[in-house]
Design a protein around this motif. Structure first.
Motif, PDB file in Angstrom:
ATOM      1  N   SER A  11      46.051  35.597  -5.854  1.00 57.24           N
ATOM      2  CA  SER A  11      46.592  36.119  -4.955  1.00 57.24           C
ATOM      3  C   SER A  11      45.379  35.889  -3.803  1.00 57.24           C
ATOM      4  N   LEU A  64      46.945  33.070  -1.808  1.00 55.92           N
ATOM      5  CA  LEU A  64      47.891  33.607  -0.959  1.00 55.92           C
ATOM      6  C   LEU A  64      47.343  34.103   0.434  1.00 55.92           C
ATOM      7  N   GLY A  65      46.291  34.787   0.346  1.00 56.28           N
ATOM      8  CA  GLY A  65      45.340  35.306   1.577  1.00 56.28           C
ATOM      9  C   GLY A  65      45.031  34.020   2.316  1.00 56.28           C
ATOM     10  N   LEU A  95      47.751  32.475   4.449  1.00 53.04           N
ATOM     11  CA  LEU A  95      48.061  33.441   5.511  1.00 53.04           C
ATOM     12  C   LEU A  95      47.092  33.446   6.624  1.00 53.04           C
ATOM     13  N   ASN A  96      45.784  33.127   6.237  1.00 53.16           N
ATOM     14  CA  ASN A  96      44.736  33.153   7.128  1.00 53.16           C
ATOM     15  C   ASN A  96      44.800  31.962   8.064  1.00 53.16           C
ATOM     16  N   LYS A 110      47.569  32.150  10.576  1.00 54.05           N
ATOM     17  CA  LYS A 110      47.254  32.823  11.766  1.00 54.05           C
ATOM     18  C   LYS A 110      46.295  31.945  12.490  1.00 54.05           C
ATOM     19  N   LYS A 160      57.273  32.585   5.908  1.00 50.80           N
ATOM     20  CA  LYS A 160      56.372  32.194   6.817  1.00 50.80           C
ATOM     21  C   LYS A 160      55.996  30.640   6.782  1.00 50.80           C
ATOM     22  N   LYS A 164      40.380  41.974   6.217  1.00 52.27           N
ATOM     23  CA  LYS A 164      41.118  42.172   7.351  1.00 52.27           C
ATOM     24  C   LYS A 164      41.192  41.046   8.549  1.00 52.27           C
ATOM     25  N   GLU A 211      39.864  37.026   9.422  1.00 50.55           N
ATOM     26  CA  GLU A 211      39.479  35.698   8.873  1.00 50.55           C
ATOM     27  C   GLU A 211      37.987  35.587   8.429  1.00 50.55           C
ATOM     28  N   TYR A 254      37.065  37.608   5.534  1.00 53.74           N
ATOM     29  CA  TYR A 254      37.579  37.018   4.226  1.00 53.74           C
ATOM     30  C   TYR A 254      36.447  36.035   3.786  1.00 53.74           C
ATOM     31  N   GLU A 271      53.173  42.450   5.787  1.00 54.66           N
ATOM     32  CA  GLU A 271      53.851  40.797   5.481  1.00 54.66           C
ATOM     33  C   GLU A 271      52.675  40.013   5.983  1.00 54.66           C
ATOM     34  N   GLU A 272      51.776  40.669   7.146  1.00 51.22           N
ATOM     35  CA  GLU A 272      51.019  39.713   7.747  1.00 51.22           C
ATOM     36  C   GLU A 272      49.549  39.922   7.163  1.00 51.22           C
ATOM     37  N   ASP A 273      49.284  40.858   6.170  1.00 54.31           N
ATOM     38  CA  ASP A 273      48.028  41.063   5.789  1.00 54.31           C
ATOM     39  C   ASP A 273      47.835  39.828   4.714  1.00 54.31           C
ATOM     40  N   SER A 274      46.428  39.448   4.623  1.00 56.72           N
ATOM     41  CA  SER A 274      45.903  38.317   3.848  1.00 56.72           C
ATOM     42  C   SER A 274      45.344  39.022   2.620  1.00 56.72           C
ATOM     43  N   ARG A 333      47.507  41.510  -2.080  1.00 58.86           N
ATOM     44  CA  ARG A 333      48.832  40.772  -2.654  1.00 58.86           C
ATOM     45  C   ARG A 333      48.539  40.799  -3.987  1.00 58.86           C
ATOM     46  N   GLY A 334      47.403  40.993  -4.682  1.00 55.79           N
ATOM     47  CA  GLY A 334      47.633  41.031  -6.153  1.00 55.79           C
ATOM     48  C   GLY A 334      48.537  41.820  -6.911  1.00 55.79           C
TER      49      GLY A 334
END
Lengths: 101, 560
Positions: free
Chosen positions: A56, A59-60, A63-64, A67, A97, B465, B467, B470, B525-528, B531-532
């Motif tokens: 996961s 996946l993040g 998406l980053n 963006k 996406k 939240k 980049e 992260y 849907e937008e959140d990175s 998702r786990g």
């Protein structure tokens, strides 16, 4: 190297290839691969052929990246996914996406 | 030499016996044709001296019987006759005699004739032996070809043609084809194709197709790149083939959506990329030396990538087509081949490959084929029909023994590498579990990551939240794990077989503070992040938090 990049001859396409495990261990390397490119000019493709596994956090990261490259206006292709990786992308509805092959 | 002397006059026989024995021959005698045949059968002489006019059975009749009896083995029959009219003499030869001598005869001439006929007999003997030898080898070769053909067809027929993307024509000039066409599905849903043309024709050319097809199928199953496959096939051929032999080839991969082709081309005539309207859009030009020509360290594995549109077609062929001859020294040539592609040349329901071959046959007028001929059409459209069989595995699982794996991880184990991969390796070794490994890996990784990150290390997902956040999150994570002094994570896997497969029950429990699992929110849907858990929910059933959020249980069904 788990993350390698290559550009096409005309510089208009960038391919980021992942090998081995696509997980939080490559957070830094993956980010370095795309930071600073002009997303309006360059098509980005993620080649998953040698990726054995993704979690996961990957996946993040995807998406980053999306963006960072301009959100919905940036087209990013993910190609050569093994079935198990494809399934993870499908479950997470990444087809909304990304263009997934 | 053993000579049979046939004469009804005893004096004549005596004279001959005396002359022949003097020359060192062994002699047997007969008084008439009937007796002559009987003793011929019994004694198998090497030469017969035959009188014509005799009681009981004359010489003509006897010679006929003897010749019938000997068949392919040549035993000269020389007539000795007092008759010298043309008709009698020609009757001697017509009845199977090999020569004649008129009485009274000269001893020297008789001797000369005997030695001449001995020479003929020797030659005849040699030919008969050679014929037998040839026949033996012919039969042996046929038998061997049958076996080899069987092996070849098994090796090459493993190709995959069900996707409907490929049409082809192949025609070998001899029993064995020096051209090779292989196709296999890729694990990512695409299609691999290899067209090769070995130096020469026939069996010696075809022999290379065995290692090539083995390497091709093994590597396509693993989903390796075209560059990898080309390199491996090359090194196999370098090792196996003599220096003057190699394989001109084009290898390509069509992706699953049918809009991209990766290719390696070495030594085949230019292939064509043709639009659905029939317009030639591009050439596939050879960029490399043929396979098997360069040592592995010199090998160039770089590939070309072609973006194609739906309905485009790729044509590949070996030189057999363009070099086909019409008998007047004229070749079919590239111009005639490429000239067939024109507006609307593709029509529904009519194979274009057949059209080209029809045109080629018209050109050659059915003349002798002097090379192997192959033509392949690849239609660029999404690849379908790629399936894998899983039924066998279900049966395996039903009969498997139940097992459990319990593991306790302390800070030291959490710090080293990737404990989950090791647990999953252990599980994958169990009967029937190998193909579920990846999904269980995913589920366990997510369960473990939640326990470690939140339960043990106390990290907050809210950080993710942005980049930058992260990056910071994983930065903090590595600092905290390095400093970790206490805490345990318990992992428990239990397999229970059942009809149709069974289940693996997964449990991960940490020594942390837990969390309020009742107010888990839907992921944006937008959140990175976040998702786990959805992954766990999608891949498993009966997902349940307990123990104040410190324990998660899930059931992975092996039918999935």
């Amino acid at each position: 190297m788990a993350v390698t990049t290559s550009s096409s001859d005309d510089g208009k396409a960038l391919t980021i290839a992942i090998s081995g495990n696509f997980d939080f261990n490559v957070v830094q390397d993956f980010r370095k691969a795309y930071v600073g490119i002009d997303s309006a000019e360059i098509d980005v493709t993620i080649d998953m052929r040698e990726a054995e596994y993704m979690d996961s956090s990957a996946l993040g990261m995807l998406l980053n990246m999306k963006k960072h490259l301009g959100g919905d206006s940036a087209d990013v292709r993910i190609i050569n996914c093994r079935p198990q990786i494809k399934k993870i992308l499908d479950i997470s509805r990444f087809d909304k996406k990304f263009k997934i092959d | 030499m053993k000579v049979l002397v046939v004469d009804d006059m005893s004096a004549n026989r005596k004279l001959l016996v005396w002359m022949l024995e003097d020359e060192g021959h062994e002699v047997i005698e007969a008084e008439n044709g009937k007796q002559a045949f009987d003793s011929f059968v019994q004694e198998s002489p090497n030469l017969v001296l035959m009188d014509v006019m005799m009681p009981v059975m004359d010489g003509y009749e006897s010679a006929k019987l003897i010749k019938q009896h000997t068949g392919d083995v040549h035993v000269p029959v020389i007539f000795l006759t007092a008759l010298n009219d043309e008709e009698s003499l020609s009757r001697c030869l017509a009845s199977g005699g090999d020569d004649f001598l008129t009485k009274p005869f000269n001893e020297h001439i008789l001797q000369a004739k005997i030695s001449a006929h001995t020479r003929i007999q020797d030659l005849n003997q040699q030919i008969t032996e050679k014929n037998q030898e040839l026949l033996f080898h012919h039969l042996q070769t046929n038998r061997e070809h049958e076996i080899v053909e069987h092996v070849f067809s098994n090796a090459i027929n493993a190709s995959f043609w069900d996707s409907g993307n490929i049409e082809y024509y192949m025609s070998a000039m001899s029993a064995f084809n020096g051209d090779l066409l292989l196709s296999a599905p890729s694990p990512s849903g695409g299609l691999y194709v290899l067209l090769g043309d070995f130096t020469g024709h026939g069996l010696s050319a075809a022999i290379g197709s065995l290692p090539v097809s083995r390497a091709f199928f093994a590597m396509s199953k693993q989903g390796l790149t075209i560059g990898d496959i080309a390199e491996e096939v090359n090194s196999q051929l370098v090792q196996l083939l003599p220096d003057h032999m190699f394989c001109a080839a084009t290898l390509l991969e069509l992706n699953s959506s049918g809009d991209e082709i990766t290719l390696w081309a070495g030594g085949l005539p230019d292939g064509l990329l043709v639009s659905c309207e029939g317009e030639i859009k591009g050439m596939i030009v050879s960029q490399h030396m043929p396979l098997g020509a360069l040592e592995t360290r010199e090998f160039e594995r770089d590939v070309k990538v072609l973006r194609v549109s739906k309905g485009d077609r790729i044509f590949l062929h070996t030189d057999g087509i363009i070099e086909s001859n019409n008998g007047n020294g004229e070749m079919f040539c590239t111009e005639r081949f490429e000239g067939m592609f024109k507006k609307n040349c593709f029509s529904e329901g009519v194979s274009f490959v057949d059209k080209v071959i029809g045109r080629l046959e018209e050109f050659t007028g059915g003349g002798n084929q002097d090379d192997d001929i192959s033509l392949v059409e690849l239609l660029c459209q999404p690849v379908t029909g790629v399936t894998c069989v899983r039924d066998e595995n279900a049966t395996l699982l039903e009969d498997a023994i139940p097992w459990t794996i319990n593991i306790n991880l302390g800070p030291d184990q959490m710090r080293v590498g990737d404990p989950i991969s090791r647990v999953v390796e252990m599980m994958g070794a169990a009967v029937g579990l190998a193909e579920h490994k990846d999904y269980v890996h995913t589920v366990l990784t997510e369960m473990y990551a939640n326990s470690l990150d939140h339960g043990i290390l106390g990290l907050d997902s809210a950080l993710k939240k942005t980049e930058q956040g992260y990056q910071d999150y994983y930065q903090q994570r590595s600092v905290r794990i390095a400093e970790l002094k206490s805490g345990t994570i318990e992992i428990n896997l239990e397999f229970k077989p059942a009809k149709g497969g069974g289940d693996v029950f997964l449990k991960v429990k940490d020594s942390g503070k837990g969390f309020e699992f009742d107010n888990l929110v839907e992921v944006d849907e937008e959140d990175s992040f976040g998702r786990g858990l959805p992954l766990i929910y999608s891949l498993c059933e009966d997902v349940k938090y307990s123990d104040g959020g410190c324990t998660i249980n899930a059931r992975y069904n092996l039918r999935a």
